[in-house]
Design an enzyme around this catalytic site. Structure first.
Site, mmCIF file in Angstrom:
data_model
loop_
_atom_site.group_PDB
_atom_site.id
_atom_site.type_symbol
_atom_site.label_atom_id
_atom_site.label_comp_id
_atom_site.label_asym_id
_atom_site.label_seq_id
_atom_site.Cartn_x
_atom_site.Cartn_y
_atom_site.Cartn_z
ATOM 1 N N GLU A 247 -39.243 10.118 29.455
ATOM 2 C CA GLU A 247 -40.384 11.034 29.460
ATOM 3 C C GLU A 247 -40.721 11.248 28.003
ATOM 4 O OE1 GLU A 247 -41.510 14.125 31.990
ATOM 5 O OE2 GLU A 247 -43.129 13.541 30.632
ATOM 6 N N GLY A 248 -41.821 10.710 27.577
ATOM 7 C CA GLY A 248 -42.140 10.849 26.155
ATOM 8 C C GLY A 248 -43.452 11.555 25.971
ATOM 9 N N GLN B 289 -44.506 9.181 31.660
ATOM 10 C CA GLN B 289 -43.167 8.993 32.230
ATOM 11 C C GLN B 289 -42.842 7.511 32.368
ATOM 12 O OE1 GLN B 289 -45.358 10.801 34.625
ATOM 13 N NE2 GLN B 289 -44.554 12.880 34.513
ATOM 14 N N LYS C 139 -44.227 2.225 33.033
ATOM 15 C CA LYS C 139 -44.587 3.297 32.086
ATOM 16 C C LYS C 139 -45.983 3.778 32.434
ATOM 17 C CE LYS C 139 -45.097 4.240 27.126
ATOM 18 N NZ LYS C 139 -44.797 3.772 25.764
ATOM 19 N N ASP D 282 -43.022 3.605 14.571
ATOM 20 C CA ASP D 282 -42.187 4.630 15.236
ATOM 21 C C ASP D 282 -40.798 4.061 15.543
ATOM 22 O OD1 ASP D 282 -41.571 7.153 16.108
ATOM 23 O OD2 ASP D 282 -42.562 6.955 18.054
HETATM 24 P P1 ADP Z 1 -42.858 7.291 24.820
HETATM 25 O O1 ADP Z 1 -44.133 7.054 24.119
HETATM 26 O O2 ADP Z 1 -42.991 8.198 25.956
HETATM 27 O O3 ADP Z 1 -41.735 7.624 23.869
HETATM 28 P P2 ADP Z 1 -41.368 4.858 25.421
HETATM 29 O O4 ADP Z 1 -41.984 3.514 25.641
HETATM 30 O O5 ADP Z 1 -40.564 5.051 24.197
HETATM 31 O O6 ADP Z 1 -42.552 5.919 25.526
HETATM 32 O O7 ADP Z 1 -40.481 5.209 26.688
HETATM 33 C C1 ADP Z 1 -39.729 6.421 26.761
HETATM 34 C C2 ADP Z 1 -38.296 6.116 27.141
HETATM 35 O O8 ADP Z 1 -38.268 5.430 28.408
HETATM 36 C C3 ADP Z 1 -37.549 5.186 26.180
HETATM 37 O O9 ADP Z 1 -36.958 5.921 25.137
HETATM 38 C C4 ADP Z 1 -36.526 4.538 27.095
HETATM 39 O O10 ADP Z 1 -35.372 5.357 27.257
HETATM 40 C C5 ADP Z 1 -37.253 4.454 28.439
HETATM 41 N N1 ADP Z 1 -37.866 3.112 28.580
HETATM 42 C C6 ADP Z 1 -39.023 2.691 28.042
HETATM 43 N N2 ADP Z 1 -39.271 1.402 28.342
HETATM 44 C C7 ADP Z 1 -38.233 0.989 29.099
HETATM 45 C C8 ADP Z 1 -37.857 -0.263 29.707
HETATM 46 N N3 ADP Z 1 -38.643 -1.328 29.594
HETATM 47 N N4 ADP Z 1 -36.696 -0.315 30.384
HETATM 48 C C9 ADP Z 1 -35.919 0.773 30.497
HETATM 49 N N5 ADP Z 1 -36.176 1.958 29.933
HETATM 50 C C10 ADP Z 1 -37.326 2.080 29.243
HETATM 51 MG MG MG Z 2 -40.640 6.384 22.613
#
Ligand code: ADP
Ligand code: MG
Length: 340
Positions: free
Chosen positions: A21-22, A26, A42, A141
């Site tokens: 969850e960023g 989600q 995502k 980032d």
């Molecule tokens: P945000 O912009 O919300 O930070 P992210 O792409 O960093 O988006 O995704 C948030 C979190 O979701 C990541 O820190 C990771 O833990 C999980 N995540 C993202 N992409 C994947 C993936 N392809 N496989 C598994 N977990 C993922």
């Molecule tokens: Mg992130």
């Protein structure tokens, strides 16, 4: 561009569990109902979008589509949810599923990475960055939760939500409000709007030092504290080393500081010279003197014993993502090396 008309429905996937969850949406672990493949979905957050599809997501998708490398996350497709009103359509990016992110993995109780393991992760991070920079993409980032690791030990750069094509120096100006604070380089904190791949290399240096040290090395609350702590560790900027420093928009604010000596070799004295030299190269205050990803890969650290292990030789762990572990983690704003 997004092929919304032709994209498959999200119903192809069965959501299993939320793993992230960023800021922008989600992330779910999901199973493809047709072939059983496990993927990550995502969701593109549309909350505040009156003007259609968010520009940040368009940029992220566009960049991901141009990148194809084993150390960069693969965008498989875009899917949409079938909702009657077109304004309410949810859009998801479908990625290969990764078992861990580096922060989630490092936060597991009892985890201590070995030296060959740290070398293996760092080599992959630097290989991914070399590829992005060669293709003129700045990530902007780099931090543990955006570095994903699968159970074959392969590390991939993810979250291209802040990434953008490199503007050639002095042509276009870029925003300096990027990169999560603890990983943000001094030139951005001092307000520069013309920068290049060196910003990602500073973050890589912070990650490397954190992997060695076992905790974040520059944990602070705000921008002013961040710059103070950077200067305490890396020394105050001096004209010989970084002549352009004085021209940066906010450098005048820091003139009254008492000068600090560089302390990297003292703070990291437990680690071999090759590791300290790599930290020094990546945490160079002057971005022009900072190591490139390719320089870093050539550094002695990766070519002396113990050698980096192969990804497939790394231990296998239960899934771990920052989203799940951060509840356990206590965020501390005190500096682990300042007291001595
Ligand atoms: P945000 O912009 O919300 O930070 P992210 O792409 O960093 O988006 O995704 C948030 C979190 O979701 C990541 O820190 C990771 O833990 C999980 N995540 C993202 N992409 C994947 C993936 N392809 N496989 C598994 N977990 C993922
Ligand atoms: Mg992130």
């Amino acid at each position: 561009m997004l092929q919304a008309a032709t994209s498959r429905s999200v119903d192809v996937f069965e959501k299993l569990e939320q793993v992230g969850e960023g800021t922008y949406g989600q992330v779910y672990m999901a199973r493809n109902r047709l072939d059983g493949e496990i993927v990550a979905l995502k969701k593109v957050r549309m909350d505040n979008e009156k003007e259609g599809f968010p520009i940040t997501a368009i940029r992220e998708i566009k960049i991901l589509k141009t990148l194809d490398h084993k150390n960069v996350i693969k965008l498989k497709e875009i899917v949409t949810s079938k909702v009657r009103s077109p304004n309410k359509t949810s859009i998801y990016m479908v990625f290969e599923y990764m078992d861990h992110d580096l922060t989630g993995l490092a936060d597991r109780p009892g985890i201590k990475f070995t030296v060959p393991q740290i070398k293996c992760y760092m080599k992959q991070l630097l290989t991914g960055l070399t590829y992005c920079h060669l293709n003129n993409i700045l990530h902007r980032d780099i931090k543990g939760s955006n570095l994903l690791i699968d159970n074959q030990g392969v590390l991939k750069l993810a979250d291209f939500g802040l990434a953008r094509p490199c503007a050639l120096e002095n042509s276009k100006t870029l925003t300096n409000r990027v990169i999560t604070l603890w990983y943000r380089p001094p030139e951005l904190l001092l307000g520069t709007q013309t920068y290049g791949p060196a910003v990602d290399m500073w973050s890589a240096g912070c990650i490397f030092a954190e992997l060695l040290y076992g905790k974040p090395i520059l944990p602070v609350r705000d921008e002013v504290e961040q710059l103070d702590l950077i200067f305490k560790l890396c020394g105050s900027p001096v004209a010989d080393e970084w002549p352009e420093y004085r021209e940066l928009p906010w450098s005048k604010k820091y003139t009254k500081q008492k000068p600090f000596q560089r302390r990297t070799h003292e703070v990291f004295r437990r680690f071999p010279l090759s590791a300290r030299n790599l930290i020094d190269g990546l945490l160079a205050l002057n971005p022009r003197k900072r190591m490139t990803a390719k320089d870093a890969l050539d550094s002695d650290y990766f070519w002396e014993e113990p050698m980096p292990c192969s990804p497939q030789d790394l231990p296998k762990y239960e899934p771990s993502h920052e989203f799940q572990t951060r509840k356990r983690r206590q965020v501390r704003f005190w500096c682990p090396w300042c007291l001595w």
